[in-house]
Motif scaffolding. Structure first.
Motif, PDB file in Angstrom:
ATOM      1  N   VAL A  30       0.141  10.182 -15.297  1.00  0.00           N
ATOM      2  CA  VAL A  30       0.622   9.571 -13.929  1.00  0.00           C
ATOM      3  C   VAL A  30       1.982  10.284 -14.094  1.00  0.00           C
ATOM      4  O   VAL A  30       1.997  10.925 -13.304  1.00  0.00           O
ATOM      5  CB  VAL A  30      -0.559   8.725 -13.486  1.00  0.00           C
ATOM      6  N   ILE A  31       3.230   8.828 -14.401  1.00  0.00           N
ATOM      7  CA  ILE A  31       3.975   9.242 -14.065  1.00  0.00           C
ATOM      8  C   ILE A  31       4.976  10.467 -14.440  1.00  0.00           C
ATOM      9  O   ILE A  31       5.644  10.370 -13.674  1.00  0.00           O
ATOM     10  CB  ILE A  31       4.497   7.899 -14.307  1.00  0.00           C
ATOM     11  N   LYS A  32       4.650  10.382 -15.722  1.00  0.00           N
ATOM     12  CA  LYS A  32       4.868  12.461 -15.828  1.00  0.00           C
ATOM     13  C   LYS A  32       5.612  13.074 -15.389  1.00  0.00           C
ATOM     14  O   LYS A  32       5.692  13.677 -15.240  1.00  0.00           O
ATOM     15  CB  LYS A  32       4.611  12.184 -17.625  1.00  0.00           C
ATOM     16  N   LEU A 369      13.635   2.187 -12.708  1.00  0.00           N
ATOM     17  CA  LEU A 369      13.005   1.266 -12.825  1.00  0.00           C
ATOM     18  C   LEU A 369      11.388   0.947 -11.917  1.00  0.00           C
ATOM     19  O   LEU A 369      11.121   0.307 -12.338  1.00  0.00           O
ATOM     20  CB  LEU A 369      14.208   0.226 -12.202  1.00  0.00           C
ATOM     21  N   ALA A 370      11.855   1.880 -10.690  1.00  0.00           N
ATOM     22  CA  ALA A 370      10.523   2.279 -10.037  1.00  0.00           C
ATOM     23  C   ALA A 370       9.665   2.701 -10.516  1.00  0.00           C
ATOM     24  O   ALA A 370       7.785   3.101 -10.119  1.00  0.00           O
ATOM     25  CB  ALA A 370      10.898   3.086  -8.807  1.00  0.00           C
ATOM     26  N   ALA A 371       9.879   3.379 -11.085  1.00  0.00           N
ATOM     27  CA  ALA A 371       8.870   4.606 -12.616  1.00  0.00           C
ATOM     28  C   ALA A 371       8.055   3.214 -12.829  1.00  0.00           C
ATOM     29  O   ALA A 371       7.232   3.522 -13.627  1.00  0.00           O
ATOM     30  CB  ALA A 371       9.984   6.058 -12.920  1.00  0.00           C
ATOM     31  N   LYS A 438      14.616   3.565 -20.224  1.00  0.00           N
ATOM     32  CA  LYS A 438      14.980   4.674 -20.352  1.00  0.00           C
ATOM     33  C   LYS A 438      16.021   5.147 -18.927  1.00  0.00           C
ATOM     34  O   LYS A 438      15.011   5.257 -17.534  1.00  0.00           O
ATOM     35  CB  LYS A 438      14.956   5.880 -20.965  1.00  0.00           C
ATOM     36  N   GLY A 439      16.726   5.679 -18.998  1.00  0.00           N
ATOM     37  CA  GLY A 439      17.966   6.047 -17.878  1.00  0.00           C
ATOM     38  C   GLY A 439      16.867   7.684 -17.503  1.00  0.00           C
ATOM     39  O   GLY A 439      15.846   8.759 -18.320  1.00  0.00           O
ATOM     40  N   LEU A 440      17.135   8.385 -16.195  1.00  0.00           N
ATOM     41  CA  LEU A 440      16.708   9.255 -16.317  1.00  0.00           C
ATOM     42  C   LEU A 440      17.422  10.631 -15.609  1.00  0.00           C
ATOM     43  O   LEU A 440      19.092  10.270 -15.334  1.00  0.00           O
ATOM     44  CB  LEU A 440      15.952   9.716 -14.844  1.00  0.00           C
ATOM     45  N   GLY A 454      12.253  15.933  -5.057  1.00  0.00           N
ATOM     46  CA  GLY A 454      13.005  15.399  -6.789  1.00  0.00           C
ATOM     47  C   GLY A 454      11.683  15.435  -7.694  1.00  0.00           C
ATOM     48  O   GLY A 454      10.893  14.341  -7.700  1.00  0.00           O
ATOM     49  N   ARG A 455      12.123  16.059  -9.361  1.00  0.00           N
ATOM     50  CA  ARG A 455      11.067  15.438 -10.449  1.00  0.00           C
ATOM     51  C   ARG A 455      12.609  15.218 -11.229  1.00  0.00           C
ATOM     52  O   ARG A 455      13.265  15.855 -11.410  1.00  0.00           O
ATOM     53  CB  ARG A 455      10.494  16.511 -10.623  1.00  0.00           C
ATOM     54  N   PHE A 456      11.854  14.505 -12.641  1.00  0.00           N
ATOM     55  CA  PHE A 456      12.633  14.259 -13.235  1.00  0.00           C
ATOM     56  C   PHE A 456      11.861  13.957 -14.502  1.00  0.00           C
ATOM     57  O   PHE A 456      10.591  14.459 -14.678  1.00  0.00           O
ATOM     58  CB  PHE A 456      13.577  12.631 -13.442  1.00  0.00           C
ATOM     59  N   GLU A 457      13.644  13.685 -15.725  1.00  0.00           N
ATOM     60  CA  GLU A 457      11.904  13.322 -16.940  1.00  0.00           C
ATOM     61  C   GLU A 457      13.287  12.644 -17.464  1.00  0.00           C
ATOM     62  O   GLU A 457      14.403  11.986 -17.892  1.00  0.00           O
ATOM     63  CB  GLU A 457      12.775  14.278 -18.067  1.00  0.00           C
TER      64      GLU A 457
END
Length: 459
Positions: A30-32, A369-371, A438-440, A454-457
């Protein structure tokens, strides 16, 4: 920690909504898929939802009954007059413009009160507020006192405006180039921090010398009133409603999202003293929201908001509301978790800089951190740091706030103390292996209010 310091819920539960927990493997998927953005997670995949207290509240039986009294006339709804009378009773304002929610009121106020190039000083920015101010040609200037930017420092009224900063700005740009003062009660991005009554008086006294108007963000004003009663000399025996009324006596008007201290799921308003401004606002509300007697709200929602505003001023309600938040914060503080001090009114804020010292701000530690909190526990929180701050319109670089926070926002009358225990346990567990976070980096960055979509990896 003595549980007897925290009051029992001042209500009985009449209706329940089931929640479920999906397993960690499912949460990882889900988070990905959500691009590591908790705003993009479906609510059915969340166990305890602390994303926001905006519109996520549980209404009372009287509010639900009020929904059935909705007068859905296109003009002249009786619910509008009930809301208008309630705003006059609670806040003291003669003129009311209903809107669909707080940002609708911010938009209208910005259009009628800001001339291009003018400055809008305030006690720390809020995301949608600053957007509307800047979109209408204003320049936001932060004039909150410095201690507000230090998460570990204690100050009972961290939200106060620094009068020296305000005077300096007036001297530098001229009073005619200041659109108005935007005073938030409480200050969300400082950690839900209150403003003292003395500071409100002092701001009013200073602005009166120069003819500068003062508008409040009233979104969590009842929480602010509770802190005044608790912390400021002379108000120990005052009624909450009387404190609220005095607070707003030092202002020229207010925007309000009714979705917070109004204890409803939708709605807001702009309230004013000046008739000319009111007439200008009425013209704008027709363009952007609807008729002046409903704005962006249904009659039933105006009725629920009128009832909710009165209920929020009941001491038993607001005492439990503040102390349930404090309960969660006290557990985390005793466990050594870095949080914003003192604990605010609507949320506990994790200090992501201290929680994740191995990540730089450009690696978006609060977003990460939230993720990871969701991945760890199914608890949804939200980032309040560099992502929320956005980019400088002139330079294109990130705004870089000193506070890099994750907000654990408690909806009103929704969760129990046991839910808070679960949240605390999850955060303490995550802190024990925080180095794994891990950082994003962005894979999609919207130009406006990027924290919403916004979207991140992972880096």
């Amino acid at each position: 920690m003595d549980i007897r310091n925290y009051p029992a819920e001042p209500f009985k539960i009449k209706s329940v909504e089931p929640v479920k927990m999906i397993n960690k493997e499912q949460r990882e998927k889900v988070i990905k898929e959500a691009g590591f953005n908790t705003f993009l997670i479906d609510s059915e995949d969340v166990y305890i939802d602390l994303l926001t207290d905006s519109g996520t509240n549980a209404m009372s039986d009287r509010q639900w009954a009020g929904l059935m009294m909705g007068d859905e006339a296109y003009a002249g709804s009786r619910n509008f007059y009930h809301l208008k009378d309630t705003v006059k009773d609670v806040f003291g304002f003669d003129y009311l413009v209903p809107t669909h929610q707080g940002r609708g009121a911010e938009n209208i106020l910005s259009k009628i009160a800001i001339k291009p190039g003018q400055f809008v000083p305030g006690n720390m920015y809020f995301t949608t507020t600053r957007y509307h101010q800047e979109a209408n040609g204003g320049k936001f200037v932060d004039i909150i006192k410095d201690v507000a930017h230090d998460s570990a420092a204690y100050d009972p009224f961290k939200g106060d405006i620094d009068l020296n900063k305000l005077q300096k700005l007036i001297d530098e740009v001229g009073a005619e180039n200041i659109a108005y003062i935007c005073l938030a009660v409480t200050v969300n991005l400082a950690g839900g921090q209150p403003v003292s009554m003395k500071n409100m008086k002092d701001v009013r006294e200073l602005t009166n010398k120069y003819g500068i108007k003062v508008f409040y963000d009233a979104t969590r004003c009842v929480e602010n009133a509770y802190f005044i009663k608790e912390r400021e000399a002379g108000f120990e025996n005052a009624e909450i409603k009387d404190i609220v009324r005095e607070m707003f006596s030092y202002s020229d008007g207010a925007t309000m999202s009714g979705k917070k201290d109004g204890i409803v799921n939708i709605g807001g308003f702009l309230a004013l003293r000046d008739e000319d401004l009111f007439l200008a606002a009425k013209e704008m509300v027709v363009v952007f929201e609807g008729m002046p007697s409903y704005g962006g709200m249904a009659g039933r929602d105006m009725e629920a908001l009128a009832i909710g505003l009165q209920e929020s001023c009941q001491f038993e309600y607001i005492e439990h509301r503040i102390k349930q938040v404090r309960y969660l914060g006290d557990i985390l503080r005793e466990a050594g978790i870095p949080i914003v001090e003192p604990i605010g009114g609507h949320a506990v804020f994790l200090d992501a800089r201290r929680f994740c010292p191995h990540l730089t701000q450009d690696e978006f530690p609060a977003q990460a951190l939230a993720a990871n909190l969701y991945l760890e526990s199914g608890v949804r929180a939200m980032e309040r740091g560099i992502i929320s701050a956005g980019r400088n319109r002139e330079t294109g670089d990130h705004h870089r706030p000193k506070l890099e926070l994750v907000r654990l926002t408690i909806p009103r009358r929704v969760y129990t103390y046991r839910h808070m225990d679960y949240v605390a346990d999850a955060i303490i567990s995550l802190y024990s292996h925080k180095e794994d976070i891990k950082g994003l980096r962005f894979v999609y960055e919207p130009k406006q209010l990027r924290f919403f979509t916004g979207r991140f990896e992972e880096i």
